[in-house]
Design a protein around this motif. Structure first.
Motif, short mmCIF file in Angstrom:
data_model
loop_
_atom_site.label_atom_id
_atom_site.label_comp_id
_atom_site.label_asym_id
_atom_site.label_seq_id
_atom_site.Cartn_x
_atom_site.Cartn_y
_atom_site.Cartn_z
N TYR A 7 1.12 -1.30 0.32
CA TYR A 7 -0.25 -0.13 -0.13
C TYR A 7 1.34 0.84 0.22
N ASN A 9 1.64 5.09 0.32
CA ASN A 9 1.05 6.34 0.36
C ASN A 9 2.00 7.97 0.10
N MET A 111 -6.70 3.10 3.56
CA MET A 111 -5.75 2.13 3.97
C MET A 111 -6.81 0.93 4.42
N LEU A 124 3.74 -1.58 3.77
CA LEU A 124 3.16 0.00 3.94
C LEU A 124 4.18 0.52 3.38
#
Ligand code: AGV
Ligand code: CA
Length: 312
Positions: A7, A9, A111, A124
């Motif tokens: 994931y 970000n 998320m 992450l």
């Protein structure tokens, strides 16, 4: 090959957006979600650029979530403008339409869903401040069990950080400085943290020879994209200034794809949240352990990212 579930970000800088591009080219990575936080960018162009990069270089199936997080110490406006330039590149606008949708939920909730909906544990990748992660952990603490590790571009254990602002002593790195409390919140957890700090990113400045290499190989559309993006930001020529660009986030992303490029050492540390050193990460015996990337094989790194770009 077992793929890592990632994931991502990010905060919309040139190297954040190039990181997204490279992730889409990695055979050993499965992206489970993407979100954008308006730290070192303006939100709208950064989200548009992300959606267009996924359209152009991805295989569909993703949406892009917008963060509604706010920081404590704002980034300089000049740097935040970079996302507008990437978003306007002809290569991302050739089709005249944007297919990848904007997610309904804000980044931190997006998320949480992505972590819950993935059977395997999620790695992450954060290349901006940790605000959305801190908020996600407050909202749904149980996700911690499903996080494989956090790979973060942030911090330094050297005297010199890269924040040169009034009322600050210059010891912090910007991604920590934007929201020191968020980093401190994540430090409280038991999540395994891999930190790509200034120690290693200082070894990968943007330099004219790197630009020349990409120019020579611009017949590859992905290498041309690298060249176009890195034409927007200042290289290291005679000496490093406040605006000199390094491949901070791209090194972080490359580390995730190929950890052989770097050397790592464990450091116990805390995050300073107040006063003139706010955002500084400090080594101390009773701090929490983090795995710090402190050295990189520069040539192997540039080869790796350029080869990935050639696949596009
Ligand atoms: O501190 C590095 C972080 C990285 O995530 N960002 C840029 C990268 O995306 C902030 C930053 C520090 N110096 C900068 C930055 C500069 N000269 N230009 C733009 N952003
Ligand atoms: Ca960034």
């Amino acid at each position: 090959m077992a793929k890592k579930h990632i994931y991502f970000n990010h905060d919309g800088g040139v190297d954040d957006l190039i990181s997204l591009f490279l992730l889409l080219e990695m055979d050993n990575v499965e992206l489970t979600g993407v979100s954008v936080i308006p730290a070192d960018c303006y939100l709208e162009p950064a989200v548009f650029a992300s959606r267009k990069i996924i359209d152009r270089f991805g295989n569909g199936g993703l949406d892009v979530a917008e963060s509604n997080s706010r920081g404590k110490n704002p980034f300089p406006k000049d740097w935040r403008m970079h996302a507008f330039y990437v978003d306007a590149l002809p290569i991302l606008n050739e089709s005249g339409k944007v297919i990848t949708p904007v997610a309904e939920k804000p980044a931190h909730l997006h998320m949480i869903d992505a972590i819950r909906n993935t059977t395997e544990k999620t790695t992450l990748l954060f290349t901006g401040p940790l605000t959305d992660l801190a908020r996600a952990l407050d909202e749904a603490p149980e996700i911690e069990e499903k996080i494989e590790r956090l790979v973060w571009m942030g911090g330094t254990f050297r005297e010199a950080g890269n924040v040169h602002e009034p009322e600050h002593d210059g010891t912090a790195e910007w991604n920590v400085f934007w929201d020191p409390e968020a980093a401190a919140r994540v430090w409280e957890t038991n999540i395994e943290i891999d930190l790509v700090a200034l120690e290693s990113t200082n070894q990968v400045p943007l330099t004219p020879d790197v630009r020349e290499r990409w120019a020579k190989e611009r017949k590859y559309i992905g290498v041309d994209f690298l060249g176009q993006c890195y034409a927007m930001v200042p290289p290291l020529v005679h000496f490093s200034t406040n605006s000199t660009y390094y491949l901070w986030d791209v090194l972080t992303t490359a580390f995730l794809g190929n950890s052989d490029l770097v050397k790592v050492q464990t450091v116990n540390s805390i995050v300073i949240t107040d006063g003139p050193s706010q955002g500084r990460t400090v080594e101390t015996p009773d701090g929490r352990p983090v795995n710090v990337v402190y050295d990189v094989d520069r040539d192997a790194f540039f080869d790796y990212m350029t080869e990935l770009a050639k696949k596009a």
